[in-house]
Write a protein that holds these residues in place. Structure first.
Motif, PDB file in Angstrom:
ATOM      1  N   GLU A 109       0.712  -1.127  -0.117  1.00  0.00           N
ATOM      2  CA  GLU A 109       0.012   0.051  -0.054  1.00  0.00           C
ATOM      3  C   GLU A 109       0.830   1.184   0.058  1.00  0.00           C
ATOM      4  OE1 GLU A 109      -3.412   0.394   0.198  1.00  0.00           O
ATOM      5  OE2 GLU A 109      -3.878  -1.776   0.457  1.00  0.00           O
ATOM      6  N   ASP A 110       0.252   2.367  -0.596  1.00  0.00           N
ATOM      7  CA  ASP A 110       0.917   3.802  -0.498  1.00  0.00           C
ATOM      8  C   ASP A 110       2.448   3.754  -0.573  1.00  0.00           C
ATOM      9  OD1 ASP A 110      -1.621   4.006   0.465  1.00  0.00           O
ATOM     10  OD2 ASP A 110      -1.280   4.127   2.730  1.00  0.00           O
ATOM     11  N   ILE A 111       2.489   3.430  -2.038  1.00  0.00           N
ATOM     12  CA  ILE A 111       3.897   3.430  -2.584  1.00  0.00           C
ATOM     13  C   ILE A 111       4.209   4.716  -3.244  1.00  0.00           C
ATOM     14  CG2 ILE A 111       5.465   2.656  -4.324  1.00  0.00           C
ATOM     15  CD1 ILE A 111       4.933   0.357  -1.827  1.00  0.00           C
ATOM     16  N   LYS A 120      15.087   6.777 -10.556  1.00  0.00           N
ATOM     17  CA  LYS A 120      16.474   6.551 -10.014  1.00  0.00           C
ATOM     18  C   LYS A 120      16.424   5.129  -9.443  1.00  0.00           C
ATOM     19  CE  LYS A 120      17.893  11.221  -8.679  1.00  0.00           C
ATOM     20  NZ  LYS A 120      18.185  11.953  -7.346  1.00  0.00           N
ATOM     21  N   GLY A 123      11.788   3.559  -6.531  1.00  0.00           N
ATOM     22  CA  GLY A 123      10.484   2.643  -6.500  1.00  0.00           C
ATOM     23  C   GLY A 123      10.719   1.076  -6.426  1.00  0.00           C
ATOM     24  N   ASP A 145      -3.259  -2.863  -5.430  1.00  0.00           N
ATOM     25  CA  ASP A 145      -4.158  -2.448  -6.331  1.00  0.00           C
ATOM     26  C   ASP A 145      -3.425  -1.162  -6.917  1.00  0.00           C
ATOM     27  OD1 ASP A 145      -6.432  -3.897  -5.875  1.00  0.00           O
ATOM     28  OD2 ASP A 145      -6.901  -2.542  -4.088  1.00  0.00           O
ATOM     29  N   THR A 146      -3.433  -0.984  -8.335  1.00  0.00           N
ATOM     30  CA  THR A 146      -2.711   0.087  -8.869  1.00  0.00           C
ATOM     31  C   THR A 146      -3.606   0.627 -10.043  1.00  0.00           C
ATOM     32  OG1 THR A 146      -0.934   1.010  -9.802  1.00  0.00           O
ATOM     33  CG2 THR A 146      -1.331  -1.116 -10.433  1.00  0.00           C
ATOM     34  N   GLU A 149      -2.013   3.150 -15.560  1.00  0.00           N
ATOM     35  CA  GLU A 149      -0.690   3.409 -16.159  1.00  0.00           C
ATOM     36  C   GLU A 149       0.720   3.173 -15.128  1.00  0.00           C
ATOM     37  OE1 GLU A 149      -2.775   7.054 -14.089  1.00  0.00           O
ATOM     38  OE2 GLU A 149      -3.269   5.366 -15.378  1.00  0.00           O
ATOM     39  N   GLY A 152       3.005  -1.093 -15.555  1.00  0.00           N
ATOM     40  CA  GLY A 152       4.567  -1.266 -15.975  1.00  0.00           C
ATOM     41  C   GLY A 152       5.438  -1.168 -15.095  1.00  0.00           C
ATOM     42  N   PHE A 153       5.333  -0.427 -14.137  1.00  0.00           N
ATOM     43  CA  PHE A 153       6.161  -0.444 -13.069  1.00  0.00           C
ATOM     44  C   PHE A 153       6.264  -1.467 -12.164  1.00  0.00           C
ATOM     45  CE2 PHE A 153       6.534   0.515  -8.342  1.00  0.00           C
ATOM     46  CZ  PHE A 153       7.898   0.760  -8.225  1.00  0.00           C
ATOM     47  N   TYR A 154       4.971  -1.857 -11.833  1.00  0.00           N
ATOM     48  CA  TYR A 154       4.837  -3.264 -11.104  1.00  0.00           C
ATOM     49  C   TYR A 154       5.316  -4.374 -12.004  1.00  0.00           C
ATOM     50  CZ  TYR A 154       3.061  -0.319  -7.331  1.00  0.00           C
ATOM     51  OH  TYR A 154       2.735   0.856  -6.493  1.00  0.00           O
ATOM     52  N   LYS A 156       7.610  -4.422 -13.760  1.00  0.00           N
ATOM     53  CA  LYS A 156       9.161  -4.541 -13.694  1.00  0.00           C
ATOM     54  C   LYS A 156       9.806  -4.778 -12.184  1.00  0.00           C
ATOM     55  CE  LYS A 156      10.569  -3.003 -17.686  1.00  0.00           C
ATOM     56  NZ  LYS A 156      10.801  -1.616 -18.092  1.00  0.00           N
TER      57      LYS A 156
END
Ligand code: ACO
Length: 170
Positions: A109-111, A120, A123, A145-146, A149, A152-154, A156
């Motif tokens: 949660e709350d990233i 950098k 994250g 949950d995200t 957009e 893609g980050f998660y 990775k």
């Protein structure tokens, strides 16, 4: 062991993450004095926070601290920064279940990484740090949950798309 001043034991911070962070940055458990280190300024970049006094923030910290084994807030700190040194924060919440033979499941949660510090790999390191804690405290998986957009980050970070989110406001 957790102390009165930190939310959980620093032994749960991944040595690999500490090594991989850029020079001058570190990761550690949230501390009782972190209101002054800009913790709320970082999550303000994620969502509405509202006016919270230091006293209210500290009461919430103490409540989380009393819920032993449930709340793990990791912060990324820029040791050379002037003023508030926290530049990233994320939470692992640990759920004890009856299902799956009394399984333990982690909720991420709350990233948030401060906007001028994004890109950098902070994250990525934050998620690695939270996943390390999750594994160490016995979670069989972590879920989150995200928005589309951010998927893609998660990905990775090793996450796969599963299910769909629903909510109910009160
Ligand atoms: N879409 C696709 N890929 C991305 C995205 C994105 N939105 N953001 C980062 N990546 C990629 C990077 O390009 C990098 O890829 P690479 O390894 O190929 O170079 C990899 O993901 C790791 O990126 P980081 O540099 O670690 O990302 P950063 O430090 O900027 O943190 C974060 C990403 C946390 C999403 C940050 O942009 C942020 O705080 N945004 C605002 C708050 C937010 O949206 N938080 C997530 C809410 S969801 C939740 O809390 C469960």
């Amino acid at each position: 062991m957790a102390s009165e001043t930190q939310l959980f034991s620093a032994d749960l911070i991944s040595p690999k993450v500490l090594e991989a962070l850029p020079k001058g940055y570190t990761a550690r458990p949230l501390q009782r004095t972190d209101f002054k280190e800009g913790h709320l300024d970082v999550i303000r970049d994620l969502a509405y926070v509202g006016d919270i006094t230091e006293e209210q923030w500290t009461e919430r910290f103490d409540l989380m601290h009393r819920c032993t084994g449930t709340y793990y807030v990791v912060v990324i700190v820029d040791q050379n920064r002037e003023g508030g040194k926290i530049v990233g924060t994320g939470t692992l919440m640990v759920e004890k279940k009856f299902l799956f033979k009394l399984a333990t499941q982690g909720h991420i949660e709350d990233i948030a990484i401060k906007s001028d510090q994004q890109g950098k790999k902070l994250g990525l390191r934050l998620i690695e740090a939270l996943d390390y804690v999750a594994e160490k405290v016995g979670c069989y998986k972590t879920i989150l949950d995200t928005s589309e957009e951010k998927e893609g980050f998660y990905e990775k970070c090793g996450y796969e798309k599963a299910g769909s989110e629903m909510h109910h406001f009160f």
